[in-house]
Design an enzyme around this catalytic site. Structure first.
Site, PDB file in Angstrom:
ATOM      1  N   ALA A  14       0.801  -1.239   0.000  1.00 15.36           N
ATOM      2  CA  ALA A  14       0.000   0.000   0.000  1.00 15.36           C
ATOM      3  C   ALA A  14       0.828   1.281   0.000  1.00 15.36           C
ATOM      4  O   ALA A  14       0.326   2.333  -0.386  1.00 15.36           O
ATOM      5  CB  ALA A  14      -0.944  -0.009   1.202  1.00 15.36           C
ATOM      6  N   ALA A  15       2.082   1.190   0.431  1.00 19.14           N
ATOM      7  CA  ALA A  15       2.918   2.398   0.481  1.00 19.14           C
ATOM      8  C   ALA A  15       3.734   2.598  -0.795  1.00 19.14           C
ATOM      9  O   ALA A  15       4.408   3.615  -0.940  1.00 19.14           O
ATOM     10  CB  ALA A  15       3.864   2.326   1.684  1.00 19.14           C
ATOM     11  N   ARG A  40       5.165  -4.675   4.323  1.00 18.83           N
ATOM     12  CA  ARG A  40       6.082  -5.641   4.927  1.00 18.83           C
ATOM     13  C   ARG A  40       6.262  -5.362   6.423  1.00 18.83           C
ATOM     14  O   ARG A  40       6.052  -4.232   6.881  1.00 18.83           O
ATOM     15  CB  ARG A  40       7.438  -5.576   4.224  1.00 18.83           C
ATOM     16  CG  ARG A  40       7.422  -6.255   2.874  1.00 18.83           C
ATOM     17  CD  ARG A  40       8.798  -6.415   2.274  1.00 18.83           C
ATOM     18  NE  ARG A  40       9.511  -5.169   2.117  1.00 18.83           N
ATOM     19  CZ  ARG A  40      10.586  -4.847   2.817  1.00 18.83           C
ATOM     20  NH1 ARG A  40      11.040  -5.667   3.749  1.00 18.83           N
ATOM     21  NH2 ARG A  40      11.199  -3.707   2.598  1.00 18.83           N
ATOM     22  N   GLY A 103      -0.748  -7.449 -10.495  1.00 21.59           N
ATOM     23  CA  GLY A 103      -0.056  -6.653 -11.511  1.00 21.59           C
ATOM     24  C   GLY A 103       1.445  -6.833 -11.464  1.00 21.59           C
ATOM     25  O   GLY A 103       2.164  -6.347 -12.341  1.00 21.59           O
ATOM     26  N   THR A 105       5.161  -7.823 -11.899  1.00 22.73           N
ATOM     27  CA  THR A 105       5.873  -8.364 -13.063  1.00 22.73           C
ATOM     28  C   THR A 105       7.177  -9.020 -12.596  1.00 22.73           C
ATOM     29  O   THR A 105       7.554  -8.913 -11.438  1.00 22.73           O
ATOM     30  CB  THR A 105       6.168  -7.248 -14.075  1.00 22.73           C
ATOM     31  OG1 THR A 105       6.923  -6.222 -13.411  1.00 22.73           O
ATOM     32  CG2 THR A 105       4.890  -6.670 -14.645  1.00 22.73           C
ATOM     33  N   SER A 127      -1.986  -9.709 -15.090  1.00 23.95           N
ATOM     34  CA  SER A 127      -1.547  -9.136 -16.369  1.00 23.95           C
ATOM     35  C   SER A 127      -0.318  -8.259 -16.140  1.00 23.95           C
ATOM     36  O   SER A 127      -0.227  -7.556 -15.128  1.00 23.95           O
ATOM     37  CB  SER A 127      -2.666  -8.283 -16.978  1.00 23.95           C
ATOM     38  OG  SER A 127      -2.176  -7.666 -18.170  1.00 23.95           O
ATOM     39  N   ASN A 129       0.193  -5.712 -17.723  1.00 22.61           N
ATOM     40  CA  ASN A 129      -0.254  -4.320 -17.888  1.00 22.61           C
ATOM     41  C   ASN A 129      -1.770  -4.278 -17.802  1.00 22.61           C
ATOM     42  O   ASN A 129      -2.463  -4.974 -18.538  1.00 22.61           O
ATOM     43  CB  ASN A 129       0.223  -3.746 -19.229  1.00 22.61           C
ATOM     44  CG  ASN A 129       0.133  -2.230 -19.256  1.00 22.61           C
ATOM     45  OD1 ASN A 129      -0.943  -1.676 -19.080  1.00 22.61           O
ATOM     46  ND2 ASN A 129       1.261  -1.563 -19.455  1.00 22.61           N
ATOM     47  N   HIS A 161      11.393   2.614 -18.994  1.00 19.97           N
ATOM     48  CA  HIS A 161      10.744   2.861 -17.697  1.00 19.97           C
ATOM     49  C   HIS A 161      11.660   3.683 -16.792  1.00 19.97           C
ATOM     50  O   HIS A 161      12.869   3.782 -17.033  1.00 19.97           O
ATOM     51  CB  HIS A 161      10.432   1.542 -16.982  1.00 19.97           C
ATOM     52  CG  HIS A 161       9.241   0.826 -17.524  1.00 19.97           C
ATOM     53  ND1 HIS A 161       9.322  -0.038 -18.589  1.00 19.97           N
ATOM     54  CD2 HIS A 161       7.931   0.845 -17.154  1.00 19.97           C
ATOM     55  CE1 HIS A 161       8.115  -0.524 -18.846  1.00 19.97           C
ATOM     56  NE2 HIS A 161       7.249  -0.005 -17.990  1.00 19.97           N
ATOM     57  N   LYS A 165      12.745   0.855 -11.631  1.00 23.42           N
ATOM     58  CA  LYS A 165      12.204  -0.457 -12.039  1.00 23.42           C
ATOM     59  C   LYS A 165      13.286  -1.539 -11.922  1.00 23.42           C
ATOM     60  O   LYS A 165      14.426  -1.323 -12.322  1.00 23.42           O
ATOM     61  CB  LYS A 165      11.650  -0.392 -13.471  1.00 23.42           C
ATOM     62  CG  LYS A 165      10.943  -1.684 -13.877  1.00 23.42           C
ATOM     63  CD  LYS A 165      10.020  -1.486 -15.064  1.00 23.42           C
ATOM     64  CE  LYS A 165       9.380  -2.780 -15.517  1.00 23.42           C
ATOM     65  NZ  LYS A 165       8.503  -3.363 -14.473  1.00 23.42           N
TER      66      LYS A 165
HETATM   67  N1  LIG Z   1       0.578  -4.752 -14.387  1.00 21.86           N
HETATM   68  C1  LIG Z   1       0.603  -3.410 -14.397  1.00 21.86           C
HETATM   69  O1  LIG Z   1      -0.261  -2.735 -15.003  1.00 21.86           O
HETATM   70  C2  LIG Z   1       1.671  -2.710 -13.621  1.00 21.86           C
HETATM   71  C3  LIG Z   1       2.591  -3.456 -12.932  1.00 21.86           C
HETATM   72  N2  LIG Z   1       3.516  -2.864 -12.134  1.00 21.86           N
HETATM   73  C4  LIG Z   1       4.362  -3.763 -11.357  1.00 21.86           C
HETATM   74  O2  LIG Z   1       3.956  -3.664  -9.991  1.00 21.86           O
HETATM   75  C5  LIG Z   1       5.055  -3.962  -9.136  1.00 21.86           C
HETATM   76  C6  LIG Z   1       5.222  -2.840  -8.119  1.00 21.86           C
HETATM   77  O3  LIG Z   1       5.591  -1.643  -8.779  1.00 21.86           O
HETATM   78  P1  LIG Z   1       5.789  -0.285  -7.956  1.00 21.86           P
HETATM   79  O4  LIG Z   1       4.533   0.093  -7.255  1.00 21.86           O
HETATM   80  O5  LIG Z   1       6.403   0.677  -8.911  1.00 21.86           O
HETATM   81  O6  LIG Z   1       6.890  -0.747  -6.881  1.00 21.86           O
HETATM   82  P2  LIG Z   1       7.156  -0.179  -5.423  1.00 21.86           P
HETATM   83  O7  LIG Z   1       8.471  -0.743  -4.993  1.00 21.86           O
HETATM   84  O8  LIG Z   1       6.962   1.302  -5.392  1.00 21.86           O
HETATM   85  O9  LIG Z   1       5.970  -0.820  -4.540  1.00 21.86           O
HETATM   86  C7  LIG Z   1       5.936  -2.139  -4.088  1.00 21.86           C
HETATM   87  C8  LIG Z   1       5.475  -2.097  -2.652  1.00 21.86           C
HETATM   88  O10 LIG Z   1       5.235  -3.426  -2.185  1.00 21.86           O
HETATM   89  C9  LIG Z   1       5.821  -3.538  -0.907  1.00 21.86           C
HETATM   90  N3  LIG Z   1       6.057  -4.938  -0.590  1.00 21.86           N
HETATM   91  C10 LIG Z   1       7.059  -5.760  -1.007  1.00 21.86           C
HETATM   92  N4  LIG Z   1       6.915  -6.981  -0.467  1.00 21.86           N
HETATM   93  C11 LIG Z   1       5.811  -6.936   0.316  1.00 21.86           C
HETATM   94  C12 LIG Z   1       5.139  -7.880   1.153  1.00 21.86           C
HETATM   95  N5  LIG Z   1       5.596  -9.144   1.285  1.00 21.86           N
HETATM   96  N6  LIG Z   1       4.042  -7.485   1.830  1.00 21.86           N
HETATM   97  C13 LIG Z   1       3.569  -6.237   1.698  1.00 21.86           C
HETATM   98  N7  LIG Z   1       4.156  -5.283   0.927  1.00 21.86           N
HETATM   99  C14 LIG Z   1       5.254  -5.639   0.241  1.00 21.86           C
HETATM  100  C15 LIG Z   1       7.089  -2.718  -1.016  1.00 21.86           C
HETATM  101  O11 LIG Z   1       7.640  -2.433   0.254  1.00 21.86           O
HETATM  102  P3  LIG Z   1       9.237  -2.164   0.392  1.00 21.86           P
HETATM  103  O12 LIG Z   1       9.529  -0.955  -0.444  1.00 21.86           O
HETATM  104  O13 LIG Z   1       9.409  -1.932   1.860  1.00 21.86           O
HETATM  105  O14 LIG Z   1       9.928  -3.386  -0.114  1.00 21.86           O
HETATM  106  C16 LIG Z   1       6.551  -1.492  -1.720  1.00 21.86           C
HETATM  107  O15 LIG Z   1       5.942  -0.580  -0.826  1.00 21.86           O
HETATM  108  C17 LIG Z   1       6.253  -4.167 -10.080  1.00 21.86           C
HETATM  109  O16 LIG Z   1       6.403  -5.534 -10.339  1.00 21.86           O
HETATM  110  C18 LIG Z   1       5.829  -3.439 -11.348  1.00 21.86           C
HETATM  111  O17 LIG Z   1       6.470  -3.899 -12.505  1.00 21.86           O
HETATM  112  C19 LIG Z   1       3.606  -1.518 -12.012  1.00 21.86           C
HETATM  113  C20 LIG Z   1       2.724  -0.713 -12.690  1.00 21.86           C
HETATM  114  C21 LIG Z   1       1.693  -1.243 -13.557  1.00 21.86           C
HETATM  115  O1  LIG Z   2       7.291  -1.066 -13.073  1.00 20.34           O
HETATM  116  C1  LIG Z   2       6.507  -0.271 -13.655  1.00 20.34           C
HETATM  117  O2  LIG Z   2       6.460   0.928 -13.372  1.00 20.34           O
HETATM  118  C2  LIG Z   2       5.614  -0.818 -14.681  1.00 20.34           C
HETATM  119  N1  LIG Z   2       5.566  -2.109 -14.828  1.00 20.34           N
HETATM  120  C3  LIG Z   2       4.769  -2.841 -15.722  1.00 20.34           C
HETATM  121  C4  LIG Z   2       5.641  -3.613 -16.697  1.00 20.34           C
HETATM  122  O3  LIG Z   2       6.626  -4.241 -16.244  1.00 20.34           O
HETATM  123  O4  LIG Z   2       5.352  -3.625 -17.882  1.00 20.34           O
HETATM  124  C5  LIG Z   2       3.686  -2.022 -16.372  1.00 20.34           C
HETATM  125  C6  LIG Z   2       4.028  -0.575 -16.619  1.00 20.34           C
HETATM  126  O5  LIG Z   2       4.710  -0.459 -17.815  1.00 20.34           O
HETATM  127  C7  LIG Z   2       4.741   0.085 -15.447  1.00 20.34           C
END
Ligand SMILES: NC(=O)C1=CN([C@@H]2O[C@H](COP(=O)(O)OP(=O)(O)OC[C@H]3O[C@@H](n4cnc5c(N)ncnc54)[C@H](OP(=O)(O)O)[C@@H]3O)[C@@H](O)[C@H]2O)C=CC1
Ligand SMILES: O=C(O)C1=N[C@H](C(=O)O)C[C@H](O)C1
Length: 273
Positions: A14-15, A40, A103, A105, A127, A129, A161, A165
């Site tokens: 959530a953060a 976490r 979501g 990846t 997915s 994306n 990106h 990432k």
């Molecule tokens: N499918 C889609 O449309 C999209 C997919 N993504 C994917 O989403 C994922 C996250 O991206 P993003 O938000 O940028 O990453 P972030 O690192 O900003 O966010 C991930 C969050 O998850 C937390 N986390 C990790 N492990 C746990 C756990 N076991 N329990 C609870 N929380 C946990 C992290 O905490 P901490 O930082 O403390 O480790 C962090 O706050 C990536 O794989 C990205 O590629 C992103 C955008 C779009």
């Molecule tokens: O990590 C991201 O930010 C994103 N991850 C997804 C990916 O791996 O394709 C989707 C989006 O492009 C943003």
């Protein structure tokens, strides 16, 4: 104004960048509300209000490090975290028999097999994306790859990106690669070229190449280039705001509510299958 029939959603991670974007998106979408937020165990955000952290004011949802009691009272989970965490959350969602929108990846074949196993009991939408635009692009890529013969047109996928990432190629690039491979009537595995360096030799006919750029704050840019002799077709998507992924994820959760357990894609959700 939330209703008793609203879908109660837990945001894990959530953060994070997507976690906070999801909290803001759910706040604006009728029929859904945030009932839990998980981070976490060593997160500095534990106990903080998820709405306040996301910039929408207090919503009376403290961030917890204990997913089980939160999942037990939820209808669905929105999960953009890490592969290992998503596998763990899939197990909990299966126990609770709820919707799990993934979501995340960078999942390995083993991670995906574990998620597929959990989908025997949970209704999972996964997915690379969640945006409408990319999923439409995937349909167009499949059509273009089918129409333009491998002997005449080479397919290369370019993505860029932000600098934070951690996985490459992006989940979206791989999703587009799968669509191109499907259009060509072949598997992506074994036909993908994920990097090039040094004396690579000439390009193998029919292969699908990937190129990865990382830098700055780029939300997500993808281009599929079909390169022929004397001409190129380029199909592109540019994400300007993470809200497109968050809105797609909430749409997926609402769509999956009441559906039988199984593993679904955004193409299923959007009626593009
Ligand atoms: N499918 C889609 O449309 C999209 C997919 N993504 C994917 O989403 C994922 C996250 O991206 P993003 O938000 O940028 O990453 P972030 O690192 O900003 O966010 C991930 C969050 O998850 C937390 N986390 C990790 N492990 C746990 C756990 N076991 N329990 C609870 N929380 C946990 C992290 O905490 P901490 O930082 O403390 O480790 C962090 O706050 C990536 O794989 C990205 O590629 C992103 C955008 C779009
Ligand atoms: O990590 C991201 O930010 C994103 N991850 C997804 C990916 O791996 O394709 C989707 C989006 O492009 C943003």
């Amino acid at each position: 104004m939330s209703e008793a029939s609203d879908m109660g959603l837990v945001v894990v991670g959530a953060a994070g960048r997507m976690g906070q974007t999801l909290i803001r998106a759910i706040h604006t979408i009728p029929g859904a509300r945030v009932i839990g937020a998980v981070e976490r165990a060593d997160s500095p955000y534990l106990g903080k209000d998820a709405g306040e952290l996301a910039g929408i004011g207090i919503i009376n949802v403290p961030i917890s490090d204990d997913p089980l009691p939160v999942f037990a009272k939820a209808d669905g989970v929105l999960d953009f975290t890490t592969p290992a965490s998503s596998v763990e959350f899939a197990g909990y969602a299966a126990q609770a028999r709820i919707v799990h929108v993934i979501g995340t990846t960078g999942c390995s074949a083993d991670d995906n097999a574990r998620i597929a196993a959990a989908a025997r009991h949970a209704t999972v939408v996964k997915s690379g994306n969640m945006s409408l635009g990319v999923n439409l692009l995937a349909v167009l890529v499949e059509q273009a790859a089918r129409a333009l013969d491998a002997d005449d047109f080479d397919i290369e996928i370019l993505e860029m990106h932000h600098k934070h990432k951690v996985d490459a190629p992006s989940g979206t690039a791989l999703l587009l690669g799968e669509a191109a491979a499907a259009g060509r009537g072949m598997a992506l595995a074994g036909n993908d070229v994920r990097s090039r360096d040094g004396h690579t030799g000439v390009r193998k006919t029919g292969s699908i190449g990937f190129a990865t750029l990382r830098g700055g704050s780029v939300v997500g840019d993808h281009s599929v280039i079909l390169a022929g002799t004397g001409e190129r077709v380029t199909l592109s998507h540019h994400a300007e705001d993470r809200a497109i992924f968050a809105r797609g994820a909430v749409k997926a959760a609402l769509w999956a509510r009441g559906k039988k357990p199984g593993l679904y894609s955004m193409r299923d959700v959007l009626g593009l299958s």
